[in-house]
Design a protein around this motif. Structure first.
Motif, short mmCIF file in Angstrom:
data_model
loop_
_atom_site.label_atom_id
_atom_site.label_comp_id
_atom_site.label_asym_id
_atom_site.label_seq_id
_atom_site.Cartn_x
_atom_site.Cartn_y
_atom_site.Cartn_z
N LEU A 198 0.84 -1.19 0.00
CA LEU A 198 0.00 0.00 0.00
C LEU A 198 0.88 1.25 0.00
O LEU A 198 1.82 1.36 0.78
CB LEU A 198 -0.91 0.01 1.23
CG LEU A 198 -1.89 -1.17 1.35
CD1 LEU A 198 -2.76 -1.00 2.58
CD2 LEU A 198 -2.75 -1.30 0.11
N ILE A 199 0.55 2.17 -0.89
CA ILE A 199 1.29 3.41 -1.05
C ILE A 199 0.38 4.58 -0.75
O ILE A 199 -0.75 4.64 -1.25
CB ILE A 199 1.84 3.55 -2.49
CG1 ILE A 199 2.71 2.34 -2.84
CG2 ILE A 199 2.62 4.84 -2.64
CD1 ILE A 199 3.94 2.18 -1.99
N SER A 200 0.85 5.53 0.04
CA SER A 200 0.04 6.70 0.38
C SER A 200 0.03 7.71 -0.76
O SER A 200 1.08 8.23 -1.16
CB SER A 200 0.60 7.37 1.64
OG SER A 200 -0.05 8.61 1.88
N LYS A 201 -1.15 7.99 -1.29
CA LYS A 201 -1.27 9.03 -2.32
C LYS A 201 -0.93 10.40 -1.75
O LYS A 201 -0.35 11.25 -2.43
CB LYS A 201 -2.71 9.07 -2.85
CG LYS A 201 -3.19 7.86 -3.60
CD LYS A 201 -4.63 8.09 -4.02
CE LYS A 201 -5.23 6.89 -4.70
NZ LYS A 201 -6.65 7.12 -5.06
N ASP A 202 -1.31 10.60 -0.49
CA ASP A 202 -1.15 11.92 0.12
C ASP A 202 0.30 12.26 0.41
O ASP A 202 0.65 13.43 0.56
CB ASP A 202 -1.96 11.99 1.42
CG ASP A 202 -3.45 11.82 1.18
OD1 ASP A 202 -3.92 12.23 0.09
OD2 ASP A 202 -4.14 11.28 2.06
N LEU A 203 1.15 11.25 0.51
CA LEU A 203 2.55 11.49 0.84
C LEU A 203 3.45 11.42 -0.39
O LEU A 203 4.60 11.87 -0.35
CB LEU A 203 3.01 10.46 1.88
CG LEU A 203 4.16 10.86 2.82
CD1 LEU A 203 3.79 12.09 3.63
CD2 LEU A 203 4.51 9.71 3.75
N ALA A 204 2.94 10.88 -1.48
CA ALA A 204 3.75 10.67 -2.68
C ALA A 204 3.74 11.91 -3.58
O ALA A 204 2.68 12.45 -3.89
CB ALA A 204 3.25 9.47 -3.45
N ILE A 205 4.92 12.34 -3.99
CA ILE A 205 5.05 13.44 -4.96
C ILE A 205 5.37 12.87 -6.34
O ILE A 205 4.84 13.31 -7.35
CB ILE A 205 6.15 14.42 -4.53
CG1 ILE A 205 5.81 15.05 -3.18
CG2 ILE A 205 6.34 15.51 -5.60
CD1 ILE A 205 4.64 16.00 -3.22
N PHE A 206 6.26 11.89 -6.37
CA PHE A 206 6.64 11.23 -7.62
C PHE A 206 6.24 9.77 -7.56
O PHE A 206 6.27 9.15 -6.49
CB PHE A 206 8.16 11.32 -7.86
CG PHE A 206 8.65 12.71 -8.14
CD1 PHE A 206 8.72 13.18 -9.44
CD2 PHE A 206 9.05 13.54 -7.11
CE1 PHE A 206 9.18 14.46 -9.71
CE2 PHE A 206 9.50 14.82 -7.36
CZ PHE A 206 9.57 15.29 -8.67
#
Length: 249
Positions: free
Chosen positions: A123-131
């Motif tokens: 699971l990857i956080s959309k809110d924390l990801a810039i790239f």
């Protein structure tokens, strides 16, 4: 979203037991060899015991680190949040296949929720990801798999091997989807600036911690509460050509 179910799907509990079992076996052989040497003067298995002892010593730190991780399916977050806190973060999250961009045979590998992305069992956080991007790969033995990478505001780089090779057209569609839906910038814009950007993000995160008087966990929680504010702040630290691309696309 049931994290326990996701963990079992990726066999992480089984891997923990195997890792722990291998370590205990090495410890047992080492102790047995020492006992035989002291009690009976038996030197025949001493070298085996020494090798197992060295192996157990080398494995100790990785084994403890691996077995103490609560949910392997949430990279980075599993280092700073407790098990209950991780469950709360994804409590009401529902994931849906990215049907418009993916071939049917890979729909289960890449899915999207409200605040999280699902990629290859992680699971990857959309809110924390810039790239973020999927990238092509090749292998001489014909077993190439497609990796997916994300750069968080913390400077953390998350790399996930999907265990499956996705065709270049689907990779392009997925990267375009990340940008158009969530403003997660693709690799084609990063170019050779990846290391520079990662270091800049890490410095920015450290500055925010010091200025706000927060620790790592508290700052991540703050960012998740108002991601747009901090996204704009980080965008200002990007090279001009990346900012220009974002403004025109």
């Amino acid at each position: 979203m049931q994290l326990k179910k996701l963990e079992w799907q990726q066999l992480y509990p089984v891997k923990k037991l195997l890792f722990l079992g291998a370590w205990l076996f090495c410890v047992f052989i080492f102790v047995a060899a020492i006992i035989l040497l002291v009690r009976d003067g038996n030197r025949e298995n001493l070298w085996l015991g020494i090798l197992c002892g060295i192996a157990a010593f080398v494995m100790s730190c990785p084994m403890i680190k691996y077995t103490r991780i609560s949910y392997h399916c949430m990279p980075y977050f599993n280092r700073i949040f407790t098990k209950c806190e991780l469950e709360e973060l994804v409590k009401n999250e529902k994931f849906y296949p990215i049907e418009n961009t993916m071939d049917k045979k890979v729909l289960g590998l890449l899915e999207s929720g409200t605040h999280w992305l699902y990629a290859g069992g992680r699971l990857i956080s959309k809110d924390l990801a810039i790239f973020g991007w999927a990238e092509g790969s090749s292998s001489l033995n014909g077993r190439a798999v497609t990796p997916v990478l994300f750069i968080y505001m913390t400077g953390e780089v998350i790399k996930i091997d999907l265990g499956f090779k996705i065709h270049i057209k689907e990779i392009e569609n997925y990267n375009q989807y990340l940008w158009e839906k969530f403003q997660i910038i693709p690799r084609i814009i990063v170019g050779e600036q990846r290391e520079h950007i990662v270091n800049a993000f890490a410095r920015q995160f450290q500055e925010l911690k010091e200025n706000l008087g927060l620790n790592e966990k508290e700052l991540v929680e703050t960012i998740l509460q108002n991601p747009e504010k901090y996204r704009n702040m980080y965008m200002e630290r990007l090279p001009d050509y990346i900012k220009k691309w974002c403004e025109t696309n």
